[in-house]
Design a protein around this motif. Structure first.
Motif, PDB file in Angstrom:
ATOM      1  N   TRP A 191       0.957  -1.267  -0.178  1.00 15.82           N
ATOM      2  CA  TRP A 191       0.096   0.004   0.040  1.00 15.82           C
ATOM      3  C   TRP A 191       0.691   1.120  -0.042  1.00 15.82           C
ATOM      4  CZ3 TRP A 191       1.018   3.206   3.991  1.00 15.82           C
ATOM      5  CH2 TRP A 191       1.536   2.865   4.987  1.00 15.82           C
ATOM      6  N   ASN A 376      -6.936  -2.657   3.222  1.00 20.81           N
ATOM      7  CA  ASN A 376      -5.862  -1.505   3.235  1.00 20.81           C
ATOM      8  C   ASN A 376      -5.641  -0.797   1.613  1.00 20.81           C
ATOM      9  OD1 ASN A 376      -5.489  -1.280   5.898  1.00 20.81           O
ATOM     10  ND2 ASN A 376      -3.652  -2.844   5.956  1.00 20.81           N
ATOM     11  N   LEU A 391      -5.299   2.811   8.462  1.00 21.01           N
ATOM     12  CA  LEU A 391      -5.293   1.639   7.870  1.00 21.01           C
ATOM     13  C   LEU A 391      -5.190   0.548   9.347  1.00 21.01           C
ATOM     14  CD1 LEU A 391      -2.447   2.065   5.349  1.00 21.01           C
ATOM     15  CD2 LEU A 391      -4.854   2.324   4.957  1.00 21.01           C
ATOM     16  N   LEU A 400      -2.091   6.291   8.373  1.00 22.27           N
ATOM     17  CA  LEU A 400      -1.384   6.066   7.170  1.00 22.27           C
ATOM     18  C   LEU A 400       0.200   6.718   7.326  1.00 22.27           C
ATOM     19  CD1 LEU A 400      -2.053   5.734   3.451  1.00 22.27           C
ATOM     20  CD2 LEU A 400      -0.211   7.402   4.382  1.00 22.27           C
TER      21      LEU A 400
END
Length: 527
Positions: A191, A376, A391, A400
């Motif tokens: 991510w 996520n 997340l 994040l």
């Protein structure tokens, strides 16, 4: 995790090979007309045979080029080869341009998207049938999405030191297990790459069909849909997602568990695909098989374990026989601001990030964790730049920005080790540049794309402007005559090789396909 990372870095410190990590790039780009529509022309003959050319082929569509480098020990070296290939292509596609964005150009009716053709050999026909299967299963529109695939491996000379730091013996099994550890960590943390490098926050309305396709997107202008805090729509629900694959859990805990779950998807009929049938009423092939996956490459993962396969060998059999050779990263958008779609700073950070994933402790995965990873990813795809976005890191909710900062601090220690081996500060600077993107989301490619679109007007106009700028850049600095001649010779040789392959075929296609799709038994693999 920090202890495992520190021990590995201590074992590798002072090894010059750490400054010569191995990487290669596969870059997809659509050929488009001067008016920005998908090209309907066949693969240009000067580019050679897409079946046999080592550097220039096609992906799903006849208009979708894939440019492939060899393996190189530095970012400048791999980008130098990619630039040479790019210049050769730009000089041999007439007045067409290369679309610079991951999300596609102006698209007409779905049936107007030409499926790639690879000639009349059995190998060539199987490639086209596979793509026909993709069009039936997912539609042709989704297949026009393009990206960067980044291939990464560790120099062989580093494996003994790494194995010693873990009190294990360096060998095929150790290397394979280490790469699977890398993959598990990559899936946990990828991510971050989507946030840092996602460059597809918007899409042309021509990509969507009907109001249902536009659900959840905002209107930027008459031709563009977007999400204000999106990073990479390519990696979300509009991109490479499959309802059929959504409940699939591929285990990366070992080669054995990975192969077992992949084998099931490749051999078990999937009712909707079984209803479609392998052949149509006219006797023409619609797809390679009725399984959930026709072949291994149909699985839409963000990263894959890879091993170069021999002629006629299945990728899964190659892994079973000889273990993992490298990993292929598949979540990188094309950077529309860069003529090559990627720059050296990005390459250096990818090298550091992947090395971190390899060296850090990597617990086993699970179906539950896979579901959390996907959640996520979806949040970062659609809301990655939203202030205060949280997340789930396995222990609970985390901002994040805080999680990204913690990961980048670990990457910084890896970058320092790589710089110590290679000289200079380039890898540390690459990490520092990503830290700035976390502190200032306006520095991310997705934010820059939206800002440029507001200036240029619409996704289409922005992308066309970039495409023309890139074409002019390649024209200003053409290939040296000797390099042009080299690439022309490779193209000519690939056409001869295709002709040789076609002339050598003796086996009926039905028999060829049955033999190719037959996986080696788990008991015999690796014997």
């Amino acid at each position: 995790m920090a202890d495992a990372l520190a021990a590995a870095l201590a074992a590798l410190r002072g090894r010059p090979e750490l400054g010569a990590l191995r990487r290669g790039i596969e870059k997809e780009s659509l050929r488009v007309t001067p008016t920005g529509e998908l090209a309907q022309t066949p693969h240009p003959p000067p580019l050679g045979s897409p079946l046999a050319h080592p550097h220039i082929t096609t992906d799903f569509s006849e208009a979708q080029l894939e440019l492939i480098t060899g393996v190189h020990p530095s970012a400048p070296a791999v980008l130098g080869e990619l630039e040479d290939i790019h210049r050769f292509v730009a000089a041999n596609v007439g007045d067409e341009l290369l679309w610079p964005a991951s999300m596609p150009c102006l698209l007409g009716a779905e049936e107007s998207i030409p499926v790639a053709r690879f000639g009349r050999s059995n190998a060539g026909r199987s490639k086209t049938v596979y793509r026909n299967g993709l069009s039936h299963r997912y539609g042709r529109l989704m297949q026009t999405i393009s990206g960067i695939h980044y291939n990464f491996s560790l120099p062989e000379a580093l494996w003994p030191a790494l194995a010693a730091s873990r009190r294990e013996t360096a060998g095929r099994d150790f290397v394979t297990a280490a790469y699977f550890g890398l993959i598990r960590n990559f899936r946990r943390y990828s991510w971050l790459l989507i946030y840092l490098f996602g460059a597809s926050p918007a899409v042309c309305k021509s990509f969507l069909r009907g109001a249902s396709g536009a659900a959840g997107l905002d209107v930027l202008d008459e031709g563009t849909l977007y999400l204000p805090h999106a990073t990479s729509l390519r990696m979300g629900r509009l991109g490479y997602q499959s309802d059929a694959q959504s409940s699939l859990h591929i285990s990366y805990n070992s080669l054995g568990s990975y192969a077992a779950t992949m084998r099931q998807t490749l051999t078990t009929p999937y009712p909707p695909y079984a209803a479609l049938g392998v052949k149509g009423p006219d006797g023409e092939y619609r797809q390679l098989s009725t399984a959930l996956l026709q072949i291994e490459n149909e699985f839409y993962g963000t990263i894959r374990p890879k091993r170069r396969a021999r002629s006629g060998e299945r990728p899964l059999d190659a892994l079973h026989e000889r273990g993992v050779e490298y990993v292929e990263v598949r979540c990188m958008d094309l950077d529309p601001f860069e003529p090559l779609g990627i720059d050296a700073d990005t390459c250096r950070f990818l090298d550091v990030f992947l090395l971190f994933c390899l060296l850090a402790e990597s617990p086993p995965d699970s179906r539950r964790e896979s579901e959390a990873m996907l959640a996520n990813q979806t949040l970062v795809v659609e809301q990655g730049r939203a202030p205060g976005l949280t997340l789930r890191d396995g222990t609970g909710e985390v901002r994040l920005a805080d999680w990204a900062q913690a990961l980048l601090e670990r990457c910084a220690s890896v970058a320092a080790a790589v710089d110590a081996a290679s000289g200079g500060r380039e890898h540390r600077e690459a990490v520092a540049n990503q830290v700035r993107k976390v502190a200032m989301p306006s520095r991310t490619p997705s934010a820059r794309v939206l800002a440029a679109m507001r200036e240029r007007g619409a996704f289409f106009h922005f992308a066309m402007w970039c495409a023309e700028q890139h074409r002019q850049a390649f024209k200003r600095e053409p290939l040296a005559p000797e390099r042009e001649a080299d690439l022309a010779a490779i193209s000519a040789a690939s056409l001869r090789e295709q002709a040789r392959i076609e002339a050598a075929d003796r086996e009926p296609f039905d028999a060829y396909l049955k033999r190719y799709l037959q996986l080696a038994s788990p008991e015999s693999a690796g014997q």
